[in-house]
Design a protein around this motif. Structure first.
Motif, PDB file in Angstrom:
ATOM      1  N   HIS A 100       0.812  -1.229   0.000  1.00 30.13           N
ATOM      2  CA  HIS A 100       0.000   0.000   0.000  1.00 30.13           C
ATOM      3  C   HIS A 100       0.841   1.272   0.000  1.00 30.13           C
ATOM      4  CE1 HIS A 100      -3.043  -2.956   1.197  1.00 30.13           C
ATOM      5  NE2 HIS A 100      -3.927  -2.081   0.751  1.00 30.13           N
ATOM      6  N   GLY A 101       2.151   1.135   0.001  1.00 26.61           N
ATOM      7  CA  GLY A 101       3.006   2.314   0.005  1.00 26.61           C
ATOM      8  C   GLY A 101       3.196   2.945   1.370  1.00 26.61           C
ATOM      9  N   LEU A 102       2.764   2.250   2.416  1.00 22.43           N
ATOM     10  CA  LEU A 102       2.962   2.749   3.778  1.00 22.43           C
ATOM     11  C   LEU A 102       4.381   2.387   4.220  1.00 22.43           C
ATOM     12  CD1 LEU A 102       1.619   4.047   6.294  1.00 22.43           C
ATOM     13  CD2 LEU A 102       1.034   1.730   7.029  1.00 22.43           C
ATOM     14  N   PRO A 103       5.230   3.369   4.496  1.00 21.58           N
ATOM     15  CA  PRO A 103       6.665   3.090   4.689  1.00 21.58           C
ATOM     16  C   PRO A 103       7.017   2.557   6.072  1.00 21.58           C
ATOM     17  CG  PRO A 103       6.273   5.435   4.869  1.00 21.58           C
ATOM     18  CD  PRO A 103       4.942   4.814   4.528  1.00 21.58           C
ATOM     19  N   VAL A 104       6.387   1.436   6.453  1.00 26.00           N
ATOM     20  CA  VAL A 104       6.701   0.769   7.715  1.00 26.00           C
ATOM     21  C   VAL A 104       6.890  -0.718   7.417  1.00 26.00           C
ATOM     22  CG1 VAL A 104       6.001   0.317  10.088  1.00 26.00           C
ATOM     23  CG2 VAL A 104       5.288   2.442   8.976  1.00 26.00           C
ATOM     24  N   TYR A 105       8.116  -1.107   7.130  1.00 26.31           N
ATOM     25  CA  TYR A 105       8.456  -2.491   6.841  1.00 26.31           C
ATOM     26  C   TYR A 105       9.962  -2.642   6.990  1.00 26.31           C
ATOM     27  CZ  TYR A 105       8.734  -0.026   2.323  1.00 26.31           C
ATOM     28  OH  TYR A 105       8.968   0.899   1.343  1.00 26.31           O
ATOM     29  N   CYS A 106      10.437  -3.883   7.011  1.00 29.33           N
ATOM     30  CA  CYS A 106      11.855  -4.086   7.289  1.00 29.33           C
ATOM     31  C   CYS A 106      12.315  -5.458   6.830  1.00 29.33           C
ATOM     32  CB  CYS A 106      12.132  -3.928   8.787  1.00 29.33           C
ATOM     33  SG  CYS A 106      11.320  -5.186   9.803  1.00 29.33           S
ATOM     34  N   VAL A 107      13.622  -5.646   6.891  1.00 32.22           N
ATOM     35  CA  VAL A 107      14.281  -6.928   6.659  1.00 32.22           C
ATOM     36  C   VAL A 107      14.754  -7.433   8.021  1.00 32.22           C
ATOM     37  CG1 VAL A 107      16.170  -8.121   5.470  1.00 32.22           C
ATOM     38  CG2 VAL A 107      15.093  -6.103   4.413  1.00 32.22           C
ATOM     39  N   SER A 108      14.527  -8.715   8.312  1.00 32.39           N
ATOM     40  CA  SER A 108      14.938  -9.279   9.597  1.00 32.39           C
ATOM     41  C   SER A 108      15.786 -10.531   9.370  1.00 32.39           C
ATOM     42  CB  SER A 108      13.712  -9.625  10.444  1.00 32.39           C
ATOM     43  OG  SER A 108      14.096 -10.224  11.664  1.00 32.39           O
ATOM     44  N   ILE A 109      16.986 -10.551   9.958  1.00 35.01           N
ATOM     45  CA  ILE A 109      17.907 -11.691   9.819  1.00 35.01           C
ATOM     46  C   ILE A 109      18.505 -12.009  11.183  1.00 35.01           C
ATOM     47  CG2 ILE A 109      19.985 -12.584   8.688  1.00 35.01           C
ATOM     48  CD1 ILE A 109      19.561 -10.520   6.464  1.00 35.01           C
ATOM     49  N   ALA A 110      18.408 -13.261  11.594  1.00 32.85           N
ATOM     50  CA  ALA A 110      19.035 -13.707  12.841  1.00 32.85           C
ATOM     51  C   ALA A 110      19.854 -14.955  12.574  1.00 32.85           C
ATOM     52  CB  ALA A 110      17.979 -14.000  13.904  1.00 32.85           C
ATOM     53  N   LEU A 111      20.886 -15.158  13.374  1.00 30.75           N
ATOM     54  CA  LEU A 111      21.689 -16.378  13.301  1.00 30.75           C
ATOM     55  C   LEU A 111      21.651 -17.074  14.651  1.00 30.75           C
ATOM     56  CD1 LEU A 111      23.705 -18.327  11.933  1.00 30.75           C
ATOM     57  CD2 LEU A 111      25.548 -16.861  12.810  1.00 30.75           C
TER      58      LEU A 111
END
Length: 324
Positions: A100-111
């Motif tokens: 929707h173009g709402l700028p609240v998102y991210c990439v999540s990486i864990a080890l």
């Protein structure tokens, strides 16, 4: 980028997260041509999720070909399935916002190494904000050390949450929790990306966070970032078993204890007998987490104090139905 000396594995995770972030940022400029598929009602996946995940996996396995992978879109189909090292990946947390173009998102990486989360990265590509942590070395936002908030009263607390949205989610149960928490605190927020929400607890923007129905890739990285910032993470009874329980509460110690008091009656932790076949007598933290309410839940401070005393590493316990 920072004066902090970074662990080599964390550096690789950061490289992977930034690579995925670049893919996401480019795609955000052409949302009208985005191909969207529906995994289930209100649960979407785009070609951007898949491209970002592929780029992350390629970067990680190029550096560590013997490591395992647990990723939202591809499960455990990549890497070495039985490695002591496992990368837990959400390539785009907040897909509905992104669409929707709402700028609240991210990439999540864990080890995780031997089921203990050791490295964590959450990258917000719209703000170029990088949250990261190495077990025992603290949590950071870019080059700034993170600490959870110092608020102690629930009436002063700003609390994050996530709404149930999948078919089969217990919405009535959530509304009861929502009402109880809302009437106790200063405000509730629901931006729609759990991995970022957890980082906001670590940064002190929120005083606490709770949600049901989350998967391991939603919470693995953020949970380490919180504990390294001095916060507490657990299931609704305040136990450390949360990653595969589909319920999580996190916060600064004082607010965490009070929120656990409120949420304990709503717990749906998986019972010990359901996990026996998977546990294989390993003495995992799951066994203790599947009992009824802890006695400490009668006092919020006791909950927080007990959690801090036994606050061990962020552990993962794999169940066969957890791939999503």
């Amino acid at each position: 980028m920072t004066q902090v000396a970074l662990h080599p594995m964390l550096n690789v995770a950061i490289k992977a997260a930034r690579t995925a972030g670049a893919i996401i940022n480019r795609a955000s400029m052409d949302l009208d041509i985005l191909k969207i598929n529906t995994k289930s009602p209100n649960d979407f996946v785009t070609e951007v999720d898949q491209a970002a995940e592929a780029a992350i996996i390629e970067t990680l396995l190029q550096a560590y070909p013997d490591h395992g992978i647990l990723a939202e879109e591809s499960g455990r189909t990549h890497g070495a399935r039985h490695s002591e090292y496992q990368w837990i990946i959400d390539p785009l947390d907040g897909t509905t916002n992104f669409i929707h173009g709402l700028p609240v998102y991210c990439v999540s990486i864990a080890l995780a190494h031997r089921n203990v989360v050791q490295q964590a990265v959450v990258y917000d590509p719209t703000r170029n904000d990088l949250f990261y942590a190495t077990k025992g070395r603290g949590a950071y936002l870019n080059d700034k050390r993170l600490r959870v908030s110092k608020r102690t009263r629930m009436s002063d607390a700003l609390i994050g949450t996530g709404f149930p949205f999948r078919r089969g989610d217990n919405f009535k149960r959530y509304m009861k929790m929502f009402e109880e928490v809302m009437t106790q605190c200063a405000g509730l927020r629901r931006p729609g990306a759990a991995a970022l929400d957890l980082c906001y607890v670590a940064a002190g923007y929120y005083d606490a966070f709770f949600e049901t129905g989350l998967n391991p890739w939603d919470v693995a990285a953020g949970s380490l970032i919180i504990t390294e910032a001095g916060g507490l993470v657990g299931n609704f009874t305040g136990e450390s078993d949360f990653l595969f329980q589909r319920e999580i509460v996190a916060g600064s110690p004082k607010i965490y204890g009070q929120l656990v008091q409120t949420l304990t009656p709503y717990t749906r932790v998986i019972k010990a007998e359901d996990l026996e076949a998977d546990a294989q007598g390993e003495g995992s933290p799951n066994a203790s987490a599947t009992s009824a309410k802890p006695a400490a839940a009668t006092a919020a401070d006791a909950v927080a104090e007990a959690a801090q005393k036994k606050r061990g590493p962020v552990r993962i316990k794999k169940t066969e139905d957890s791939e999503g």
